[in-house]
Design a protein around this motif. Structure first.
Motif, mmCIF file in Angstrom:
data_model
loop_
_atom_site.group_PDB
_atom_site.id
_atom_site.type_symbol
_atom_site.label_atom_id
_atom_site.label_comp_id
_atom_site.label_asym_id
_atom_site.label_seq_id
_atom_site.Cartn_x
_atom_site.Cartn_y
_atom_site.Cartn_z
ATOM 1 N N HIS A 1 6.987 -53.046 -10.099
ATOM 2 C CA HIS A 1 6.586 -54.223 -9.565
ATOM 3 C C HIS A 1 5.808 -55.111 -10.624
ATOM 4 O O HIS A 1 4.694 -54.495 -10.879
ATOM 5 C CB HIS A 1 6.383 -54.239 -8.265
ATOM 6 N N ASP B 1 -2.418 -51.962 -11.015
ATOM 7 C CA ASP B 1 -1.437 -52.044 -10.080
ATOM 8 C C ASP B 1 -0.710 -53.522 -10.148
ATOM 9 O O ASP B 1 -1.502 -54.385 -9.691
ATOM 10 C CB ASP B 1 -1.930 -51.835 -8.736
ATOM 11 N N ASN B 2 0.431 -53.828 -10.879
ATOM 12 C CA ASN B 2 0.904 -52.832 -11.522
ATOM 13 C C ASN B 2 1.628 -53.349 -13.186
ATOM 14 O O ASN B 2 2.650 -53.333 -13.269
ATOM 15 C CB ASN B 2 2.204 -52.489 -10.674
ATOM 16 N N ASP C 1 4.685 -47.351 -10.639
ATOM 17 C CA ASP C 1 3.563 -48.052 -9.927
ATOM 18 C C ASP C 1 2.342 -47.512 -10.228
ATOM 19 O O ASP C 1 1.962 -46.289 -9.665
ATOM 20 C CB ASP C 1 4.003 -48.145 -8.362
ATOM 21 N N VAL C 2 1.407 -48.190 -10.641
ATOM 22 C CA VAL C 2 -0.084 -47.569 -11.083
ATOM 23 C C VAL C 2 0.166 -46.428 -12.127
ATOM 24 O O VAL C 2 0.179 -45.239 -11.709
ATOM 25 C CB VAL C 2 -0.745 -47.157 -9.899
ATOM 26 N N GLU D 1 6.440 -56.544 -3.996
ATOM 27 C CA GLU D 1 6.033 -55.314 -3.662
ATOM 28 C C GLU D 1 4.799 -55.207 -2.765
ATOM 29 O O GLU D 1 4.932 -54.569 -1.672
ATOM 30 C CB GLU D 1 5.659 -54.250 -4.727
ATOM 31 N N GLU D 2 4.000 -55.899 -2.733
ATOM 32 C CA GLU D 2 2.662 -55.842 -2.133
ATOM 33 C C GLU D 2 2.934 -56.370 -0.873
ATOM 34 O O GLU D 2 2.090 -56.266 0.061
ATOM 35 C CB GLU D 2 1.398 -56.748 -2.935
HETATM 36 ZN ZN LIG Z 1 1.661 -51.252 -6.717
#
Ligand SMILES: [Zn+2]
Length: 599
Positions: free
Chosen positions: A161, A181-182, A241-242, A213-214
């Motif tokens: 994302h 992130d991210n 992600d991350v 995504e968030e």
């Molecule tokens: Zn994320």
């Protein structure tokens, strides 16, 4: 379904809605409706060893770093942020990503095709805050590398994302660099599009940079639902992600890093839904196997891949769940240490996630760059390699097979296979594990079915068996369903796809006509038949003949799974040899010689 809207004029709408791909060509590639030769490379590279080494050499920490700086420059990438500015907000970010994909395509004979996945999600549908922004139309960025065949139309998805968030998820203007992130995952996926586009894979690879995504996996849900609606088969999804941080914060969400300030640039976590017989866990194991077999001897700093038990960190989620939620195979790749965000809403929050400190790090004036206390581009590059290698191998590899029979006897397993394609694969791989999420052994056959292997377990051990096809270049398919066996149980038959299996190779179903006891015998003798299945219960009988072929008698056998014992009474008569044959579906499949002593 909104059947009565014309009566009530009010009907709850689910969002995201109306997903569509902005390019007809990309739409057709996704559904497998294209001519592979249109996208043929002038130099066709399909050798798995060359591709693995190529990824190792080409994935660049400098390109990744440059991408992080670029993503940082958009200031706020909240899905409801500015879409018209050329320099800040989600609109500028997605257009920059789109243009990068186009550049990578141009560098690779235009084989990578780029489009947006467009969908509707009005701010009013987001209940996390009141009307952040006003824009109802959103875009994921897609780049698609068409596969060299359309026989198996399955695609492979790698996603991240691009959206970022601030402390308030409704803050569409304040600084929200979202580097860990991210931007890290976004840069990772972009880098894979860059370095993988010169190779030729059997399956189409979809590089997707998602939005929202968030706010609840909104872009990923639009993509997953879109692919489902088009009946697109997906071999697997790698969500990133991350992905590039190394620092352990105060509030890292469990299961996570050991203590504040710990640095870890060697471990990588793969989170996935399910336990025994989970296709997601099977995929995580495949990622690890391919890294070990294709790369571990070549890399200077090896990555430890940890197959995590939960679907994600406690109380948290990611874009892979949009896919697993509708039955696709998907996992999440995440760095080992995390700098937040188990309690980011608390006033004492000190970590660097979901707020403006999720930045490029600390400026080091001596270096003239950000230090790598928090983010480590070499670590990000290594994680990119793990990802890309798994995608490359599964996209090169053969189609998955199924096991038709798994029989355990003492300390060996016998495994039979069924593949949907012809000729049969030159070899198979059989994986077993017992106590952990990792395979304990992965055997290779020479293509014989059934294959027999020793198992390294003691008595009363439960273990899990699965199998894959292997092609002539030594690349595995994804592994099959996992079957549960135990070193204390009866042979287990695993049903094939057909409900009426052919009896031409009864051995495959664990059917064994044992020598009768006693033998020689006087009046009667016991005949034992083992079977791994009930499938032949109404299809079998024993036939007793003399050496010159005269039928003495026939006896139906209700052949059940396990040990079947049948008493044969000869009665009185002349001594001699009697042939006992097991007949299934009218054909003799096994026979033994019985010696009648006579009376
Ligand atoms: Zn994320």
């Amino acid at each position: 379904m909104c059947l009565f809207a014309w009566i009530t004029h009010a009907c709850a709408q689910t969002y995201p809605s109306n997903p569509s791909v902005t390019s007809t060509e990309v739409t057709n590639i996704l559904v497998g409706n294209y001519t592979p030769s249109t996208y043929t490379a002038s130099d066709i590279i399909t050798d798995p060893a060359i591709i693995a080494s190529g990824l190792l050499n080409d994935i660049s920490r400098d390109t990744l770093t440059a991408d992080l700086y670029a993503l940082n420059s958009f200031a706020n990438r909240n899905m409801f942020s500015d879409t018209t500015s050329t320099t800040t907000g989600i609109g500028a970010a997605r257009r920059w990503i789109y243009n990068r994909f186009q550049l990578y395509s141009q560098a690779n004979e235009n084989r990578l095709r780029v489009a947006y996945l467009k969908f509707t999600y009005p701010p009013s549908a987001y209940t996390g805050c009141s009307a952040p922004g006003s824009n109802p139309t959103h875009y994921n960025v897609l780049a698609v590398l068409p596969g060299s065949q359309t026989t198996n139309k399955s695609v492979i998805v790698v996603e991240a994302h691009m959206d970022s968030r601030n402390v308030s998820n409704c803050d569409a203007t304040g600084s929200a660099p979202g580097i860990g992130d991210n931007a890290t995952g976004t840069a990772l996926v972009m880098e894979l599009a860059r370095v993988m586009s010169k190779y030729t894979f059997r399956n189409t690879i979809v590089f997707s940079i998602n939005t929202g995504e968030e706010q609840g996996l909104i872009g990923a849900t639009a993509l997953a639902n879109y692919l489902k609606s088009k009946n697109v088969l997906i071999k697997t999804v790698n969500n990133n992600d991350v992905s590039g941080g190394v620092f352990c914060g105060h509030t890292s969400s469990a299961p996570s890093c050991p203590f504040y300030g710990n640095i870890d640039s060697l471990d990588l976590r793969i989170f996935s839904l399910g336990d025994v017989n989970s296709p997601n866990k099977q995929w995580a194991r495949y990622v690890k196997l391919e890294y070990k077999e294709m790369l571990s001897s070549q890399v200077t700093v090896p990555t430890n891949i940890n197959i995590m038990e939960p679907d994600d960190r406690t109380g948290r989620g990611g874009d892979h769940q949009a896919f697993t939620g509708i039955g696709y195979t998907a996992v999440r790749f995440t760095q080992a240490n995390e700098d937040g965000n188990a309690a980011s809403s608390s006033s004492g929050y000190k970590d660097r996630q979901h707020d403006l400190t999720d930045s490029l790090g600390r400026w080091n004036s001596k270096l003239g760059a950000y230090d790598s206390i928090y983010l480590n581009p070499d670590y990000l590059a290594r994680n990119t390699l793990v990802n890309g290698n798994s995608l490359a191998m599964v996209a090169l590899g053969p189609d998955t097979i199924t096991m038709t029979g798994t029989l355990w006897t003492y300390n060996t397993i016998r495994v039979a296979f069924s593949s949907s394609y012809s000729p049969a694969p030159p070899a198979y791989r059989v994986a077993i594990r017992s106590a952990t999420n990792d395979w304990d052994a992965v055997y290779t056959t020479t293509g014989q079915s059934p294959a027999v292997f020793s198992i390294p377990y003691g008595s009363n051990t439960t273990f899990y068996v699965s199998a894959a096809a292997m092609d002539a270049s030594g690349i595995e398919s994804q592994f099959s369903t996992e079957y549960v066996l135990s070193t204390s149980m009866q042979p287990l038959y695993v049903a094939p796809d057909t409900t009426r299996p052919e009896a031409t190779s009864p051995d495959q179903y664990g059917i064994q006509l044992m020598p009768n006891r006693p033998n020689p015998f006087d009046e009667s003798t016991m005949i034992a038949i083992t079977s791994g299945t009930d499938a032949f219960a109404d299809r079998a009988f024993l036939q007793f003949t003399t050496l010159d072929g005269r039928v003495l008698s026939r006896m139906p056998v209700h052949l059940q799974r396990g040990l079947n014992q049948i008493v044969f009474n000869h009665g009185y008569g002349a001594s001699g040899i009697i042939i006992c044959s097991l007949i299934i579906d009218g054909l003799p499949v096994q026979s033994t010689k019985m010696v009648f002593r006579g009376q």
